[in-house]
Design an enzyme around this catalytic site. Sequence first.
Site, short mmCIF file in Angstrom:
data_model
loop_
_atom_site.label_atom_id
_atom_site.label_comp_id
_atom_site.label_asym_id
_atom_site.label_seq_id
_atom_site.Cartn_x
_atom_site.Cartn_y
_atom_site.Cartn_z
CG ASP A 10 3.14 2.68 -54.69
OD1 ASP A 10 3.08 2.01 -53.65
OD2 ASP A 10 3.08 3.93 -54.68
CB SER A 11 -1.15 2.64 -53.24
OG SER A 11 -0.15 3.51 -52.74
CB CYS A 73 3.56 -0.91 -52.87
SG CYS A 73 2.30 -0.49 -51.64
CD GLU A 152 -0.43 9.26 -54.67
OE1 GLU A 152 -1.05 9.55 -55.71
OE2 GLU A 152 0.50 8.42 -54.64
CB CYS A 184 6.03 4.19 -46.89
SG CYS A 184 4.80 4.86 -48.04
CG HIS A 186 3.80 7.38 -51.40
ND1 HIS A 186 3.37 6.10 -51.60
CD2 HIS A 186 2.99 8.17 -52.16
CE1 HIS A 186 2.33 6.12 -52.43
NE2 HIS A 186 2.09 7.36 -52.79
N1 DGL Z 1 3.84 3.43 -51.23
C1 DGL Z 1 3.20 2.49 -50.43
C2 DGL Z 1 4.10 1.76 -49.47
O1 DGL Z 1 5.26 1.59 -49.79
C3 DGL Z 1 1.78 2.66 -50.04
C4 DGL Z 1 1.36 3.89 -49.35
C5 DGL Z 1 -0.13 3.92 -49.22
O2 DGL Z 1 -0.81 3.80 -50.24
O3 DGL Z 1 -0.61 4.03 -48.09
O4 DGL Z 1 3.71 1.30 -48.43
#
Ligand code: DGL
Length: 269
Positions: A10-11, A73, A152, A184, A186
């Site tokens: 993931d990011s 992600c 984050e 997302c 996150h």
């Molecule tokens: N967790 C990620 C997603 O599912 C990326 C969020 C991001 O880095 O903007 O899209």
Amino acid sequence: MQNSPIGIFDSGVGGLSVLRAIRTQLPNESLLYFADQAHVPYGPRSLEEVRSFSETITEYLLAQGAKLIVVACNTASAAALHDLRKSFPNTPFVGMEPAVKPAAEQTHSGVVGVLATPATFQGALYASVVERFASGVTVLQNTCSGLVKEIERGAVDGEKAKQILESALRPMLGRGLDTVVLGCTHYPFAIPQIEAICGDSVRVIDPAPAVARQVERRLDALSLLNPEPNGNVQLVTSGNITQMKKLAPQLCAHEYPVRGVRWENGKVK
Ligand code: DGL
């Protein structure tokens, strides 16, 4: 091969919501998690850029012996999953797609809300799930701009995160929303905050358990499930190791070892 790790990326820390579910579903499996915190957030970046990061991270995870890659992600799945499958034809991939289908099946009011990043909304994958599964349903969207950053920095329960969620969800509630899709990875970490705003009558869909079951099905079909109960977890970050060591245990309720890597000339070292 059966005791090789599952590679997950993931990011940033978002994919830990998926790691958590895989850990519960498949406790025998070793998990190698890559957080590309040098580049977080992915959401506002171009699909080409996210695709290029995703290819390099996949190469890295395969070089570490990963037997299957989970693109934990939504943004990277939207940008890169199709191309990853072409570039690495011998590697099994499991990706994310916004859970519009279960939302459309479960809604009573006919109004669902999707929270995802701008890049996810731009991708062809999102357009295709809405087209295939959401006919007759009103689908509202919001990017929750800035929420990934708050998560984050460990501030999901802070005032800023609350404001972002309020301004995303209040207008949707005003239109009769009864189902929220977390598009997302996150955002599952903000479920308590989302529920506090929406109340009990709104259903929140976190796709992580379904993704974990899909990982199990894929490994089983390939006879790659680990029969031995010796799974361990290793976290890797391209960002700040100290911050990751502090944040990951808060999000996973577990302390896992963290290793640092760096990007150098477009490669992970
Ligand atoms: N967790 C990620 C997603 O599912 C990326 C969020 C991001 O880095 O903007 O899209």
